[in-house]
Design a protein around this motif. Structure first.
Motif, PDB file in Angstrom:
ATOM      1  N   TYR A 241     -34.511 -17.573  20.621  1.00  0.00           N
ATOM      2  CA  TYR A 241     -33.115 -17.572  21.020  1.00  0.00           C
ATOM      3  C   TYR A 241     -32.375 -16.504  20.234  1.00  0.00           C
ATOM      4  N   PRO A 242     -31.312 -15.906  20.816  1.00  0.00           N
ATOM      5  CA  PRO A 242     -30.633 -14.820  20.108  1.00  0.00           C
ATOM      6  C   PRO A 242     -29.898 -15.285  18.851  1.00  0.00           C
ATOM      7  N   HIS A 243     -29.859 -14.399  17.884  1.00  0.00           N
ATOM      8  CA  HIS A 243     -29.209 -14.719  16.618  1.00  0.00           C
ATOM      9  C   HIS A 243     -27.728 -15.036  16.790  1.00  0.00           C
ATOM     10  N   THR A 244     -27.106 -14.440  17.786  1.00  0.00           N
ATOM     11  CA  THR A 244     -25.675 -14.682  17.984  1.00  0.00           C
ATOM     12  C   THR A 244     -25.404 -16.142  18.353  1.00  0.00           C
ATOM     13  N   LEU A 245     -26.450 -16.871  18.722  1.00  0.00           N
ATOM     14  CA  LEU A 245     -26.246 -18.274  19.072  1.00  0.00           C
ATOM     15  C   LEU A 245     -26.764 -19.206  17.977  1.00  0.00           C
ATOM     16  N   GLN A 246     -27.077 -18.640  16.813  1.00  0.00           N
ATOM     17  CA  GLN A 246     -27.535 -19.484  15.702  1.00  0.00           C
ATOM     18  C   GLN A 246     -26.372 -20.280  15.118  1.00  0.00           C
ATOM     19  N   VAL A 247     -26.623 -21.555  14.887  1.00  0.00           N
ATOM     20  CA  VAL A 247     -25.619 -22.417  14.269  1.00  0.00           C
ATOM     21  C   VAL A 247     -26.009 -22.625  12.808  1.00  0.00           C
ATOM     22  N   GLY A 248     -25.067 -22.460  11.908  1.00  0.00           N
ATOM     23  CA  GLY A 248     -25.369 -22.732  10.504  1.00  0.00           C
ATOM     24  C   GLY A 248     -24.698 -21.758   9.580  1.00  0.00           C
ATOM     25  N   GLN A 249     -25.102 -21.838   8.340  1.00  0.00           N
ATOM     26  CA  GLN A 249     -24.472 -21.047   7.293  1.00  0.00           C
ATOM     27  C   GLN A 249     -24.450 -19.563   7.614  1.00  0.00           C
ATOM     28  N   THR A 250     -25.551 -19.039   8.105  1.00  0.00           N
ATOM     29  CA  THR A 250     -25.599 -17.609   8.402  1.00  0.00           C
ATOM     30  C   THR A 250     -25.475 -17.346   9.896  1.00  0.00           C
ATOM     31  N   GLY A 251     -25.042 -18.350  10.616  1.00  0.00           N
ATOM     32  CA  GLY A 251     -24.792 -18.172  12.041  1.00  0.00           C
ATOM     33  C   GLY A 251     -23.361 -18.577  12.331  1.00  0.00           C
ATOM     34  N   LYS A 252     -23.182 -19.303  13.417  1.00  0.00           N
ATOM     35  CA  LYS A 252     -21.837 -19.731  13.797  1.00  0.00           C
ATOM     36  C   LYS A 252     -21.531 -21.095  13.188  1.00  0.00           C
ATOM     37  N   GLN A 253     -20.260 -21.273  12.798  1.00  0.00           N
ATOM     38  CA  GLN A 253     -19.812 -22.595  12.376  1.00  0.00           C
ATOM     39  C   GLN A 253     -19.066 -23.206  13.547  1.00  0.00           C
ATOM     40  N   VAL A 254     -19.562 -24.326  14.016  1.00  0.00           N
ATOM     41  CA  VAL A 254     -18.951 -24.946  15.188  1.00  0.00           C
ATOM     42  C   VAL A 254     -18.411 -26.317  14.818  1.00  0.00           C
ATOM     43  N   SER A 255     -17.399 -26.737  15.541  1.00  0.00           N
ATOM     44  CA  SER A 255     -16.788 -28.026  15.256  1.00  0.00           C
ATOM     45  C   SER A 255     -16.357 -28.676  16.580  1.00  0.00           C
ATOM     46  N   PRO A 256     -17.306 -28.862  17.498  1.00  0.00           N
ATOM     47  CA  PRO A 256     -16.941 -29.365  18.827  1.00  0.00           C
ATOM     48  C   PRO A 256     -16.683 -30.867  18.828  1.00  0.00           C
ATOM     49  N   GLN A 257     -16.242 -31.371  19.954  1.00  0.00           N
ATOM     50  CA  GLN A 257     -16.083 -32.809  20.117  1.00  0.00           C
ATOM     51  C   GLN A 257     -17.442 -33.500  20.041  1.00  0.00           C
ATOM     52  N   LEU A 258     -18.444 -32.841  20.604  1.00  0.00           N
ATOM     53  CA  LEU A 258     -19.796 -33.423  20.624  1.00  0.00           C
ATOM     54  C   LEU A 258     -20.833 -32.360  20.279  1.00  0.00           C
ATOM     55  N   TYR A 259     -21.716 -32.683  19.342  1.00  0.00           N
ATOM     56  CA  TYR A 259     -22.819 -31.786  18.988  1.00  0.00           C
ATOM     57  C   TYR A 259     -24.128 -32.542  19.164  1.00  0.00           C
ATOM     58  N   VAL A 260     -25.032 -31.982  19.945  1.00  0.00           N
ATOM     59  CA  VAL A 260     -26.327 -32.633  20.171  1.00  0.00           C
ATOM     60  C   VAL A 260     -27.429 -31.742  19.597  1.00  0.00           C
ATOM     61  N   ALA A 261     -28.132 -32.242  18.581  1.00  0.00           N
ATOM     62  CA  ALA A 261     -29.199 -31.478  17.930  1.00  0.00           C
ATOM     63  C   ALA A 261     -30.547 -31.944  18.486  1.00  0.00           C
ATOM     64  N   CYS A 262     -31.286 -31.033  19.078  1.00  0.00           N
ATOM     65  CA  CYS A 262     -32.559 -31.397  19.695  1.00  0.00           C
ATOM     66  C   CYS A 262     -33.715 -30.696  18.989  1.00  0.00           C
ATOM     67  N   GLY A 263     -34.615 -31.466  18.397  1.00  0.00           N
ATOM     68  CA  GLY A 263     -35.753 -30.864  17.693  1.00  0.00           C
ATOM     69  C   GLY A 263     -35.310 -30.049  16.505  1.00  0.00           C
TER      70      GLY A 263
END
Ligand SMILES: Cc1cc2nc3c(=O)[nH]c(=O)nc-3n(C[C@H](O)[C@H](O)[C@H](O)COP(=O)(O)OP(=O)(O)OC[C@H]3O[C@@H](n4cnc5c(N)ncnc54)[C@H](O)[C@@H]3O)c2cc1C
Lengths: 317, 261
Positions: A241-263
């Protein structure tokens, strides 16, 4: 009443949603003034009036977008000198923070970055709220200087419409040699995925190493809820997956209503990008996975079974 | 090519990072520290550039208390040529503005490097302000968030992978460049590297050596104030369901109950 400068984020006058958010926060501190650098201000004016900008400082610099931040910094510095604002608000993007850093040194103003809330504190100075150490602490801070520069995370406030005069004030700023020193020589647009923007989305579904490289079920599930798709660094490093869609410290910080983490196991660096989400759900086949410590709802199971079944159930509704 | 890499010693993110009650600064004693992982990429990039430009020197520079010397040591073990450690009681509690001042003065004292490299942000403060502040103080052009750096004579071109576009940005030397974690794979110090590092020169400077007044740095002179910090209450673990064939349906049911679908 003290002025509060808001640096507008725009493309040819088309404003990003964050501009309205910043104007809304500015109103809490004083009189909002927008600062427009570039071309196409006529496109922006109606929106600025709608969200309460009293003044709009305009620096017509058609080539500003060809250079990294310095032209904007020099315009802002000149405006700060002219308006003596109590605060300068910018969006917490890499460019916004870069502007903030340079502007701080130029004007001697303190900087507070990545605020999730801003209110008027003692003496009318901005008092900010931040989430630090991967969301494990909340910090309140204030500026100690006459002007304080604050970068605010996208989505920190709902824009509130309130009429402003949006009176134009033309700026004539002579740029230094340094202003045109970092030139953008080429730009290849990325193909849009057609999904909502990761940092602005109400719902984010992310896949990790557990996808084994097959994001199909994650994307189908996301699409059934019109969600954005993100990824863990393990998935990005594997080239799935592209780096621009990485979530985390060195990626994007997101704060949505719902976050679903899969695997996704839930490493501290991943948490740093999603821990402030309102509702957290995880699908992971290891019941010991640390991500389960955070969830409002968790499914211990194989994502290749669970997600397609959920997608189908959603489609039937 | 003379390169200076700015590195930071940070509390390990795997530990329970916290604040010091008395002065609300980051607690740097109760959690083990290390060279900020994001700065390893800058050190690695400096080493790669030096390897392809004969006669280059790589100097690592850090500002911080005694234990910050470990960040210099690790960089020397990776292959940097020399180290500079600015340490002074008065620096404690400095904000980004003061830190960038000390770094800028130290860089001037080191000489006039062709290139100053930094990581994209620290892993503790994560503000990402210091590189831009440093460039401003040095009056140098800067290219940020490089995921590739190419040198051609006195021009540096970087690639930046943005959200909507991949850009190439050109600056002429001398310049400040910050790099992301996408740029390379930092090397591990080899046994040889570890042994060699012991003989490499490390200078320790105090503020007086840089002509910086104690009144320009430290907690009392910070341009911003931390009023309070509160540990976020741990999230209450919600319902965990084991999938026995109906997990997906249960998930959809939960989402419906919360009105997401
Ligand atoms: C300086 C630094 C910065 C970093 N920045 C980031 C960052 O920004 N973002 C980030 O994400 N990480 C970051 N990391 C990396 C982080 O430490 C972890 O390595 C990474 O998050 C792990 O990704 P993961 O959870 O996908 O993989 P793993 O930790 O390998 O977890 C995979 C999970 O998938 C589960 N699984 C496997 N198969 C299935 C299946 N079929 N169905 C369901 N579950 C399954 C497993 O049980 C496991 O829990 C950073 C690290 C460092 C040092």
């Amino acid at each position: 009443m003290a002025e509060v400068l808001v640096l507008l984020d725009h493309t040819d006058g088309k404003l990003k949603k964050t501009s309205a958010e910043l104007l809304t926060l500015a109103k809490r501190l004083g009189e909002p003034s927008a600062v427009f650098v570039g071309s196409g201000v006529d496109v922006a004016l109606p929106v600025l009036a709608k969200y309460g900008a009293e003044k709009v400082y305009v620096a017509e610099l058609p080539d500003a977008a060809d250079y990294l931040v310095v032209p904007t910094v020099e315009v802002l510095a000149a405006t700060v000198e002219q308006a003596h604002p109590v605060a300068v608000l910018l969006t917490s993007t890499p460019a916004g923070k870069e502007v903030a850093g340079r502007l701080a040194v130029k004007t001697g103003a303190g900087v507070l970055t990545d605020a999730v809330d801003v209110e008027a504190g003692e003496g009318g100075k901005p008092r900010t709220t931040h989430s630090v150490f991967a969301g494990s602490y909340t910090v309140n801070a204030t500026g100690a200087t006459d002007t304080t520069i604050v970068t605010v995370k996208p989505g920190s406030v709902a824009p509130a419409a309130v009429q402003g005069a949006a009176e134009q004030v033309a700026l004539d700023v002579a740029l230094s040699d340094l202003a045109r020193s970092a030139k953008i020589v080429s730009s290849e647009p990325k193909q849009s995925t057609g999904r909502p923007d990761l940092t602005a989305a109400q719902i984010v579904v992310s896949g990790g190493r557990g996808t084994g490289g097959d994001f199909g079920p994650v994307e189908a599930f996301a699409d059934s809820m019109k969600a954005a798709v993100g990824a863990s660094r393990a998935a990005v490093d594997a080239g799935w997956y592209p780096h621009t869609l990485q979530v985390g410290q060195t990626g994007k910080q997101v704060s949505p209503q719902l976050y679903v983490a899969c695997g996704i196991s839930g490493a501290i660096q991943h948490r740093a990008g999603m821990q402030t989400s309102k509702t957290i759900v995880a699908v992971n086949k290891d019941e010991e996975a640390p991500i389960f410590e955070l969830v409002d709802f968790g499914i211990v199971g194989d994502l290749f079974q669970v997600l397609p079944q959920a997608t189908e159930a959603i489609a039937k509704r | 090519m003379d390169i200076v890499v700015c590195v930071k010693h940070v509390p390990d993110a795997q530990g329970d990072r916290t604040f010091t009650e008395s002065d609300k600064t980051v607690d740097r004693t109760s959690v083990d520290g290390l060279l900020s992982e994001l700065d390893e990429y800058a050190v690695e990039e400096a080493l790669k550039i030096a390897e392809s430009h004969e006669g280059s020197t790589v100097t690592v520079l850090t500002v911080g208390p005694d234990q910050a010397g470990d960040a210099v040591k690790k960089s020397l073990q990776m292959g940097a040529d020399k180290g500079v450690h600015v340490s002074d009681e008065a620096i404690h509690g400095s904000d980004a503005a003061a830190t960038s001042l000390v770094l800028a003065e130290a860089i001037k004292k080191i000489g006039s490097p062709d290139l100053v490299l930094t990581g994209m942000a620290s892993t503790d403060g994560t503000m990402g302000l210091v590189p831009a502040m440093l460039a401003e103080r040095l009056g140098l052009p800067m290219a940020t968030y490089a995921s590739e750096v190419t040198l051609d004579g006195s021009t540096v071109t970087i690639r930046r992978d943005g959200d909507t576009a991949t850009e190439r940005i050109e600056v002429s030397l001398p310049a400040v460049v910050s790099v992301t974690d996408q740029i390379n794979e930092p090397r591990y110090p080899s046994f040889k590297g570890i042994m060699a590092a012991k003989k490499k020169p490390v200078e320790t400077w105090a503020l007086a050596d840089l002509g910086v007044d104690a009144g320009q740095v430290g907690l009392d002179n910070a341009w911003t104030t931390v009023e309070s910090f509160t540990a976020r209450p741990p999230r209450e673990q919600g319902e965990i369901v084991k999938d026995e064939g109906e997990g997906g349906t249960a998930l959809a049911g939960f989402l419906a109950s919360r009105k997401f679908i």
